[in-house]
Design a protein around this motif. Structure first.
Motif, PDB file in Angstrom:
ATOM      1  N   PRO A 157       0.814  -1.230   0.000  1.00 21.94           N
ATOM      2  CA  PRO A 157       0.000   0.000   0.000  1.00 21.94           C
ATOM      3  C   PRO A 157       0.848   1.280   0.000  1.00 21.94           C
ATOM      4  CG  PRO A 157      -0.887  -1.588   1.556  1.00 21.94           C
ATOM      5  CD  PRO A 157       0.439  -2.127   1.115  1.00 21.94           C
ATOM      6  N   THR A 160       2.094   1.707  -3.500  1.00 18.25           N
ATOM      7  CA  THR A 160       0.986   2.106  -4.381  1.00 18.25           C
ATOM      8  C   THR A 160       0.660   3.583  -4.202  1.00 18.25           C
ATOM      9  OG1 THR A 160       0.064  -0.130  -4.235  1.00 18.25           O
ATOM     10  CG2 THR A 160      -1.400   1.611  -5.033  1.00 18.25           C
ATOM     11  N   SER A 161       0.729   4.047  -2.969  1.00 11.70           N
ATOM     12  CA  SER A 161       0.494   5.471  -2.697  1.00 11.70           C
ATOM     13  C   SER A 161       1.517   6.328  -3.425  1.00 11.70           C
ATOM     14  CB  SER A 161       0.552   5.729  -1.191  1.00 11.70           C
ATOM     15  OG  SER A 161       0.487   7.109  -0.903  1.00 11.70           O
ATOM     16  N   GLN A 584      -6.390  11.181   0.065  1.00 10.10           N
ATOM     17  CA  GLN A 584      -6.527   9.932  -0.685  1.00 10.10           C
ATOM     18  C   GLN A 584      -5.217   9.142  -0.687  1.00 10.10           C
ATOM     19  OE1 GLN A 584      -8.284  12.086  -4.169  1.00 10.10           O
ATOM     20  NE2 GLN A 584      -9.701  10.370  -4.215  1.00 10.10           N
ATOM     21  N   ILE A 588      -4.606   5.390   0.726  1.00 15.26           N
ATOM     22  CA  ILE A 588      -3.997   4.302  -0.053  1.00 15.26           C
ATOM     23  C   ILE A 588      -2.841   3.685   0.727  1.00 15.26           C
ATOM     24  CG2 ILE A 588      -2.720   3.741  -2.157  1.00 15.26           C
ATOM     25  CD1 ILE A 588      -4.318   6.005  -3.548  1.00 15.26           C
ATOM     26  N   GLN A 594      -8.137   3.265  -2.695  1.00 13.91           N
ATOM     27  CA  GLN A 594      -7.800   2.596  -3.941  1.00 13.91           C
ATOM     28  C   GLN A 594      -7.116   3.559  -4.910  1.00 13.91           C
ATOM     29  OE1 GLN A 594      -8.259  -0.728  -4.472  1.00 13.91           O
ATOM     30  NE2 GLN A 594      -8.967  -0.794  -2.342  1.00 13.91           N
ATOM     31  N   TYR A 595      -6.202   3.037  -5.698  1.00 11.92           N
ATOM     32  CA  TYR A 595      -5.461   3.802  -6.704  1.00 11.92           C
ATOM     33  C   TYR A 595      -6.414   4.538  -7.642  1.00 11.92           C
ATOM     34  CZ  TYR A 595      -2.629   4.257 -11.011  1.00 11.92           C
ATOM     35  OH  TYR A 595      -2.012   4.710 -12.154  1.00 11.92           O
ATOM     36  N   GLN A 596      -7.419   3.830  -8.157  1.00 14.10           N
ATOM     37  CA  GLN A 596      -8.321   4.419  -9.149  1.00 14.10           C
ATOM     38  C   GLN A 596      -9.193   5.533  -8.553  1.00 14.10           C
ATOM     39  OE1 GLN A 596      -6.678   2.686 -12.219  1.00 14.10           O
ATOM     40  NE2 GLN A 596      -8.367   4.129 -12.400  1.00 14.10           N
TER      41      GLN A 596
END
Length: 642
Positions: A157, A160-161, A584, A588, A594-596
């Protein structure tokens, strides 16, 4: 063969030093006696491809291409680090297992993760990658980190952030920079009008402050101070507090704007008898400030020594990497793990050796209680990295600036073992001719940790504002003589231009600069504008791009910066949008978002913003700018973006 992939050579060498000897040095790597190998990146070895990599037509800047939204993101090796990438490619193929040793933050996590992915590591080998979290380059700390590896998958995570931040910043910056540069070119502006998710709101802060200063009109206001005396001749001062009936004559800050009203109050109370109507005495204790995060250190270094945010960061990197005198500096945390407390005596001994004294006092003579655990030691508030503190390392021969920054870090560590500052706080309300007058006093009782800080100098100018006055021993209901009252005429002053310290403070406390309560709440719960790692670079970037300049210690906007901000939509120049982004990104990183959820709305927003840019004609930019500012592409510093 187990391969450690460090973020930079200095970290790689620190890891190698704690592995079994003898060490065998290769080109771009070190191998230990047990076969473990350490290699390293040199910051980011990879970068996002330029727009023309997705479509050759994008090399020419045109509104018709905007917004540019890649369907599949592409990375490319950086030219100046391609040799080290080749070393890592070969070692990764040979390795039976991998250890991720990037810096303990979201950028450090992404930096090595993206390399592992780029080199095609898959399946069980990728699933087995371990994570080594190092905050302190001293051998004991590095050995402990190497002995306590974690699963790299636990940090997906966080990676991904960072990935979302990187791609979103690319989309926002590439598209809006092209859009507004094209509009600038139409009116004869020379150069690039760069837009960034963080840099542009920071520029907006400075521009709005400059405009407020330029538009400011000073007006006089009036205070009345009662000169009071006890029956035994002891004297003190008390300030008039306008009542609700005076509201029509007060400004937004509650200051009296009527000279006639002040004259009337002064006449009415002179030569009268006053009564102590309220008396509040409290014995208070103030705990020491916490150890530093990067931003709080940069703010104090600017105030104390005039160092810019970038200078302080550069010095911290030297103290961390070259001399190993402080722990990881790009930290946003001000707390420490409890296990560190056991090292206190050794750390203090190192500080004593390295500095000798602080604020004119020999460190050996300080009243330190090394058994004391301040609120700084709190495992629940420490994540991947902790506060910046001195290490066990001893070293002599620091430069003046290095010694100054190391001294600040050391001071905020030492005060964790000192007694609280204790003082008596007294507030007295005196009623005179139906008017209310307040006197306040602070009387130090136990200096405690404050002895390591410079003494506060008395206020210059108006003696009625003397914050150090001592009050006599009063009782409620006591009668006092009101002598000749003082009427003071003062003038409101314009806001001060930003300095490095106040601009950094504004970026970290950006919630104070927005009016929307919901946005303010988000900003309070996040890191503000930018991160600890990027703020200094963002400020410097605005100077390099010709949007800001220094006037002594002040930071002001250039004509280009001011005109550009007024031409942009508010959404691009205020912190509201970046507040939503940071919320956001934090979600993440914590596995709650979520990424999207970030990328999809951004794509829609860019469609509207690039279309709206076509109607902007910034005619005041004609003749401004210089191609030299943007002519050469300079190597970007690691972790400076947005």
């Amino acid at each position: 063969m187990r391969l450690f992939i460090a973020e930079k050579p200095s970290l790689g060498r620190a890891i190698a030093e704690v592995l079994p000897k003898p060490l065998k040095k290769g080109e771009g790597f070190v191998t230990a006696a047990n076969g473990d190998t350490v290699s390293w990146c040199i910051g980011h070895l990879l970068e996002l491809q330029a727009p023309e990599a997705y479509n050759p037509a994008f090399k020419k800047w045109s509104h018709e291409h905007l917004p540019i939204i890649p369907e599949k993101w592409l990375l490319t090796p950086k030219r100046n680090t391609s040799k080290q990438l080749g070393v890592l490619r070969s070692l990764v193929k040979q390795a039976s297992s991998l250890v991720h040793a990037g810096d303990p933050d979201r950028e450090g996590q992404l930096l090595v993760d993206e390399l592992i992915n780029f080199l095609g590591v898959k399946g069980d080998k990728k699933a087995a990658v371990q994570r080594c979290l190092i905050n302190d380059l001293n051998p004991a700390a590095v050995s402990q980190a190497v002995a306590n590896l974690r699963r790299n998958q636990d940090f997906i995570p966080l990676s991904t952030s960072a990935l979302a931040r990187s791609r979103a910043d690319w989309l926002y910056g590439i598209n809006l920079t092209r859009a507004y540069t094209l509009q600038g070119q139409q009116v004869g502006y020379k150069g690039v009008l760069s837009v960034g998710r963080v840099q542009t709101p920071v520029l907006g802060l400075v521009v709005r402050r400059d405009l407020a200063i330029a538009a400011f009109v000073s007006h006089p206001f009036y205070e009345v101070w009662a000169q009071l005396a006890t029956a035994t001749g002891e004297r003190f001062k008390a300030k008039w507090q306008p009542s609700a009936a005076c509201q029509p004559y007060l400004d937004e800050q509650g200051r009296n704007l009527s000279r006639a009203l002040a004259d009337n109050v002064a006449r009415r109370i002179s030569g009268q008898t006053g009564t102590v109507s309220r008396l509040q005495r409290e014995h208070k204790k103030q705990s020491a400030a916490l150890p530093y995060s990067l931003s709080t250190l940069q703010i104090d270094a600017s105030k104390a020594f005039g160092l810019s945010a970038q200078q302080t960061l550069d010095i911290c990197q030297e103290l961390y990497e070259k001399y190993q005198l402080i722990t990881y500096p790009r930290s946003d945390c001000r707390f420490l793990p409890t296990e560190h407390h056991s090292q206190a005596a050794t750390v203090v001994a190192a500080i004593e050796h390295n500095l000798g004294q602080l604020n004119g006092q020999a460190i050996a003579t300080l009243p330190l209680n090394l058994q004391q655990k301040s609120r700084a030691w709190n495992d629940t508030k420490v994540s991947a990295h902790h506060a910046i503190i001195p290490t066990l390392k001893r070293h002599s021969g620091l430069s003046k600036a290095q010694g100054q920054v190391y001294g600040l870090v050391s001071r905020n560590y030492l005060i964790q073992f000192m007694a609280p500052y204790e003082f008596a706080s007294t507030e007295v309300e005196v009623s005179i001719a139906a008017g209310s007058f307040i006197a306040k006093a602070i009387e130090p009782k136990v200096e405690g940790w404050k002895q390591l800080f410079p003494k506060r100098s008395a206020k210059a100018g108006d003696p009625a504002e003397d914050a150090d006055q001592l009050l006599p021993n009063l009782t409620k209901g006591q009668l006092l003589s009101s002598l000749q009252a003082d009427l003071l005429e003062k003038a409101t002053s314009a806001p001060k231009p930003y300095s490095d310290a106040t601009l950094l403070a504004a970026m970290t406390g950006i919630g104070a600069h927005v009016s929307d309560p919901a946005v303010r709440k988000i900003l309070k719960d996040t890191d503000g504008l930018g991160t600890e790692a990027t703020r200094a670079g963002i400020i410097e970037l605005l100077f390099k791009r010709g949007f800001l300049l220094r006037q002594g210690k002040s930071i002001v906007a250039t004509d280009t910066g001011r005109i550009f901000i007024t031409a942009l939509p508010d959404v691009a120049t205020t912190p509201d949008m970046t507040a939503q982004w940071e919320a956001q990104l934090t979600a993440i990183a914590e596995g709650r978002g979520q990424y999207q959820a970030l990328m999809d709305p951004l794509t829609e927003q860019l469609q509207a913003m690039t279309l709206a840019s076509r109607s902007v004609v910034p005619t005041q930019l004609k003749g401004l700018g210089t191609a030299k500012v943007f002519g050469k592409k300079k190597r970007a510093r690691k972790k400076t973006s947005a």
